[in-house]
Design an enzyme around this catalytic site. Sequence first.
Site, PDB file in Angstrom:
ATOM      1  N   LYS A  10      25.322  38.293  -5.344  1.00 33.68           N
ATOM      2  CA  LYS A  10      25.646  38.316  -6.777  1.00 33.68           C
ATOM      3  C   LYS A  10      26.928  37.528  -7.075  1.00 33.68           C
ATOM      4  O   LYS A  10      26.968  36.706  -7.980  1.00 33.68           O
ATOM      5  CB  LYS A  10      25.850  39.765  -7.268  1.00 33.68           C
ATOM      6  CG  LYS A  10      24.653  40.675  -7.039  1.00 33.68           C
ATOM      7  CD  LYS A  10      24.918  42.081  -7.558  1.00 33.68           C
ATOM      8  CE  LYS A  10      25.985  42.859  -6.814  1.00 33.68           C
ATOM      9  NZ  LYS A  10      25.660  43.175  -5.416  1.00 33.68           N
ATOM     10  N   ARG A  62      26.039  50.050 -13.421  1.00 31.38           N
ATOM     11  CA  ARG A  62      25.505  50.529 -12.143  1.00 31.38           C
ATOM     12  C   ARG A  62      24.940  51.927 -12.233  1.00 31.38           C
ATOM     13  O   ARG A  62      24.450  52.451 -11.231  1.00 31.38           O
ATOM     14  CB  ARG A  62      26.649  50.574 -11.119  1.00 31.38           C
ATOM     15  CG  ARG A  62      26.800  49.307 -10.320  1.00 31.38           C
ATOM     16  CD  ARG A  62      28.080  49.453  -9.522  1.00 31.38           C
ATOM     17  NE  ARG A  62      27.926  49.000  -8.174  1.00 31.38           N
ATOM     18  CZ  ARG A  62      28.406  47.838  -7.735  1.00 31.38           C
ATOM     19  NH1 ARG A  62      29.015  47.015  -8.546  1.00 31.38           N
ATOM     20  NH2 ARG A  62      28.269  47.503  -6.479  1.00 31.38           N
ATOM     21  N   ARG A 111      30.474  38.194   6.247  1.00 36.31           N
ATOM     22  CA  ARG A 111      31.283  37.817   5.071  1.00 36.31           C
ATOM     23  C   ARG A 111      32.769  37.888   5.377  1.00 36.31           C
ATOM     24  O   ARG A 111      33.255  38.807   6.029  1.00 36.31           O
ATOM     25  CB  ARG A 111      30.977  38.745   3.902  1.00 36.31           C
ATOM     26  CG  ARG A 111      31.927  38.508   2.725  1.00 36.31           C
ATOM     27  CD  ARG A 111      31.436  39.108   1.446  1.00 36.31           C
ATOM     28  NE  ARG A 111      31.327  40.545   1.497  1.00 36.31           N
ATOM     29  CZ  ARG A 111      30.810  41.274   0.518  1.00 36.31           C
ATOM     30  NH1 ARG A 111      30.349  40.684  -0.564  1.00 36.31           N
ATOM     31  NH2 ARG A 111      30.749  42.580   0.623  1.00 36.31           N
ATOM     32  N   ARG A 117      36.243  42.704   4.163  1.00 34.66           N
ATOM     33  CA  ARG A 117      36.486  43.773   3.189  1.00 34.66           C
ATOM     34  C   ARG A 117      36.419  45.135   3.865  1.00 34.66           C
ATOM     35  O   ARG A 117      35.558  45.368   4.711  1.00 34.66           O
ATOM     36  CB  ARG A 117      35.431  43.699   2.067  1.00 34.66           C
ATOM     37  CG  ARG A 117      35.884  42.859   0.907  1.00 34.66           C
ATOM     38  CD  ARG A 117      34.846  42.638  -0.148  1.00 34.66           C
ATOM     39  NE  ARG A 117      34.014  43.745  -0.543  1.00 34.66           N
ATOM     40  CZ  ARG A 117      33.063  43.659  -1.484  1.00 34.66           C
ATOM     41  NH1 ARG A 117      32.876  42.518  -2.116  1.00 34.66           N
ATOM     42  NH2 ARG A 117      32.322  44.695  -1.791  1.00 34.66           N
ATOM     43  N   ARG A 165      26.872  52.504   0.552  1.00 36.17           N
ATOM     44  CA  ARG A 165      26.695  51.656  -0.649  1.00 36.17           C
ATOM     45  C   ARG A 165      25.213  51.419  -0.934  1.00 36.17           C
ATOM     46  O   ARG A 165      24.782  51.404  -2.091  1.00 36.17           O
ATOM     47  CB  ARG A 165      27.434  50.326  -0.462  1.00 36.17           C
ATOM     48  CG  ARG A 165      28.950  50.478  -0.573  1.00 36.17           C
ATOM     49  CD  ARG A 165      29.698  49.322   0.090  1.00 36.17           C
ATOM     50  NE  ARG A 165      29.420  48.031  -0.494  1.00 36.17           N
ATOM     51  CZ  ARG A 165      29.604  46.869   0.139  1.00 36.17           C
ATOM     52  NH1 ARG A 165      30.063  46.850   1.383  1.00 36.17           N
ATOM     53  NH2 ARG A 165      29.343  45.739  -0.458  1.00 36.17           N
TER      54      ARG A 165
HETATM   55  P1  AP5 Z   1      28.226  37.968  -2.010  1.00 37.45           P
HETATM   56  O1  AP5 Z   1      28.006  36.913  -3.030  1.00 37.45           O
HETATM   57  O2  AP5 Z   1      29.624  38.383  -1.701  1.00 37.45           O
HETATM   58  O3  AP5 Z   1      27.307  39.249  -2.342  1.00 37.45           O
HETATM   59  P2  AP5 Z   1      27.443  40.359  -3.476  1.00 37.45           P
HETATM   60  O4  AP5 Z   1      26.057  40.694  -3.915  1.00 37.45           O
HETATM   61  O5  AP5 Z   1      28.415  39.931  -4.525  1.00 37.45           O
HETATM   62  O6  AP5 Z   1      28.001  41.534  -2.579  1.00 37.45           O
HETATM   63  P3  AP5 Z   1      29.065  42.683  -2.826  1.00 37.45           P
HETATM   64  O7  AP5 Z   1      29.193  43.379  -1.512  1.00 37.45           O
HETATM   65  O8  AP5 Z   1      30.311  42.166  -3.468  1.00 37.45           O
HETATM   66  O9  AP5 Z   1      28.295  43.594  -3.845  1.00 37.45           O
HETATM   67  P4  AP5 Z   1      28.563  45.052  -4.113  1.00 37.45           P
HETATM   68  O10 AP5 Z   1      27.716  45.290  -5.330  1.00 37.45           O
HETATM   69  O11 AP5 Z   1      28.329  45.971  -2.985  1.00 37.45           O
HETATM   70  O12 AP5 Z   1      30.142  45.109  -4.317  1.00 37.45           O
HETATM   71  P5  AP5 Z   1      31.100  44.980  -5.586  1.00 37.45           P
HETATM   72  O13 AP5 Z   1      32.198  44.084  -5.205  1.00 37.45           O
HETATM   73  O14 AP5 Z   1      30.350  44.733  -6.840  1.00 37.45           O
HETATM   74  O15 AP5 Z   1      27.480  37.493  -0.665  1.00 37.45           O
HETATM   75  C1  AP5 Z   1      27.562  38.248   0.529  1.00 37.45           C
HETATM   76  C2  AP5 Z   1      27.704  37.277   1.729  1.00 37.45           C
HETATM   77  O16 AP5 Z   1      26.508  36.503   1.836  1.00 37.45           O
HETATM   78  C3  AP5 Z   1      28.846  36.268   1.578  1.00 37.45           C
HETATM   79  O17 AP5 Z   1      29.440  36.060   2.837  1.00 37.45           O
HETATM   80  C4  AP5 Z   1      28.156  34.974   1.100  1.00 37.45           C
HETATM   81  O18 AP5 Z   1      28.842  33.811   1.544  1.00 37.45           O
HETATM   82  C5  AP5 Z   1      26.798  35.108   1.778  1.00 37.45           C
HETATM   83  N1  AP5 Z   1      25.729  34.514   0.978  1.00 37.45           N
HETATM   84  C6  AP5 Z   1      25.580  34.567  -0.368  1.00 37.45           C
HETATM   85  N2  AP5 Z   1      24.453  33.922  -0.742  1.00 37.45           N
HETATM   86  C7  AP5 Z   1      23.885  33.447   0.408  1.00 37.45           C
HETATM   87  C8  AP5 Z   1      22.695  32.702   0.677  1.00 37.45           C
HETATM   88  N3  AP5 Z   1      21.865  32.311  -0.291  1.00 37.45           N
HETATM   89  N4  AP5 Z   1      22.413  32.414   1.977  1.00 37.45           N
HETATM   90  C9  AP5 Z   1      23.234  32.820   2.987  1.00 37.45           C
HETATM   91  N5  AP5 Z   1      24.383  33.509   2.790  1.00 37.45           N
HETATM   92  C10 AP5 Z   1      24.697  33.836   1.503  1.00 37.45           C
HETATM   93  O19 AP5 Z   1      31.652  46.492  -5.689  1.00 37.45           O
HETATM   94  C11 AP5 Z   1      32.430  47.038  -4.654  1.00 37.45           C
HETATM   95  C12 AP5 Z   1      32.720  48.510  -4.954  1.00 37.45           C
HETATM   96  O20 AP5 Z   1      33.446  48.626  -6.196  1.00 37.45           O
HETATM   97  C13 AP5 Z   1      31.488  49.409  -5.151  1.00 37.45           C
HETATM   98  O21 AP5 Z   1      30.974  49.857  -3.914  1.00 37.45           O
HETATM   99  C14 AP5 Z   1      32.088  50.544  -5.996  1.00 37.45           C
HETATM  100  O22 AP5 Z   1      32.850  51.403  -5.194  1.00 37.45           O
HETATM  101  C15 AP5 Z   1      33.040  49.787  -6.928  1.00 37.45           C
HETATM  102  N6  AP5 Z   1      32.381  49.353  -8.167  1.00 37.45           N
HETATM  103  C16 AP5 Z   1      32.110  48.079  -8.543  1.00 37.45           C
HETATM  104  N7  AP5 Z   1      31.495  48.056  -9.743  1.00 37.45           N
HETATM  105  C17 AP5 Z   1      31.389  49.359 -10.131  1.00 37.45           C
HETATM  106  C18 AP5 Z   1      30.810  49.996 -11.266  1.00 37.45           C
HETATM  107  N8  AP5 Z   1      30.213  49.289 -12.243  1.00 37.45           N
HETATM  108  N9  AP5 Z   1      30.859  51.338 -11.341  1.00 37.45           N
HETATM  109  C19 AP5 Z   1      31.451  52.069 -10.363  1.00 37.45           C
HETATM  110  N10 AP5 Z   1      32.008  51.531  -9.242  1.00 37.45           N
HETATM  111  C20 AP5 Z   1      31.966  50.188  -9.138  1.00 37.45           C
END
Ligand code: AP5
Length: 211
Positions: free
Chosen positions: A8, A84, A123, A156, A167
């Site tokens: 994402k 979410r 990552r 991370r 998660r």
């Molecule tokens: P990346 O682009 O980083 O993936 P992502 O989907 O953004 O992953 P996240 O782990 O950030 O998502 P998440 O939803 O768990 O965490 P968030 O930060 O939102 O890609 C991953 C890896 O793959 C990278 O190394 C990239 O280079 C590689 N990659 C990408 N595309 C590729 C491809 N096509 N081919 C090969 N490799 C590829 O949230 C974190 C925490 O914050 C949550 O757990 C929660 O505690 C809190 N939080 C966030 N939002 C909320 C909310 N709305 N409500 C409550 N708590 C929240």
Amino acid sequence: MGPPGVGKGTQAAQMQALLGVPHVSTGNILRVAIQQEGSALGPEVRRFVERGRLVPDGLMGDLIAERLERKDSVAGFILDGFPRTLEQVDILDGVLGRLGLELDRVLMLKVPEAEIVRRLSGRRTCPKCGSVFHLESRPPATAGVCDACGAELVQRPDDTERVIRERMKVYADQTLPVAEAYRSRGLLIEIDGFGEVDAVRARLTSGLGKV
Ligand code: AP5
């Protein structure tokens, strides 16, 4: 939207440049809050994020309202990681209603679970500017160093096996119902997130034209 590690953030950062609207990532907003020394919010948020739990809806609602009310969001934005929960869907409806805006599309990325494990375990992120790398698919020019700002890359704290499992469970229990809510409104478009980053981006941009 989509499960942890599906890509994402990687895609939203590219779409931001393409569409000329800000990438609003709630994960990034929370990580910045955690890093801010002396902030009252940081320690509270850290307890949830580092365990893979969701930060309470009320707090998320305040954060997202403050962010979307800024001037740079007037022409639109890409939401990444919000809403979410079904409660957050209602919160977003309220914020958008106040701003006189509507959601155009909800794009959901999907990849097989084995690929998610591969993506998350490889990552590396920049704690200073938030840039995202992967040891195999997107390595930095110099090992361990951010291409964009030169800071040392880190893994991370929520990318450990135990927290990733939590998660994924939270995603299945609390966030998949959000996808169903948007499906019933006719807004959801599911996109195959497997393959090269550029190929996925092309699918997303064509998905944007489909509603
Ligand atoms: P990346 O682009 O980083 O993936 P992502 O989907 O953004 O992953 P996240 O782990 O950030 O998502 P998440 O939803 O768990 O965490 P968030 O930060 O939102 O890609 C991953 C890896 O793959 C990278 O190394 C990239 O280079 C590689 N990659 C990408 N595309 C590729 C491809 N096509 N081919 C090969 N490799 C590829 O949230 C974190 C925490 O914050 C949550 O757990 C929660 O505690 C809190 N939080 C966030 N939002 C909320 C909310 N709305 N409500 C409550 N708590 C929240």
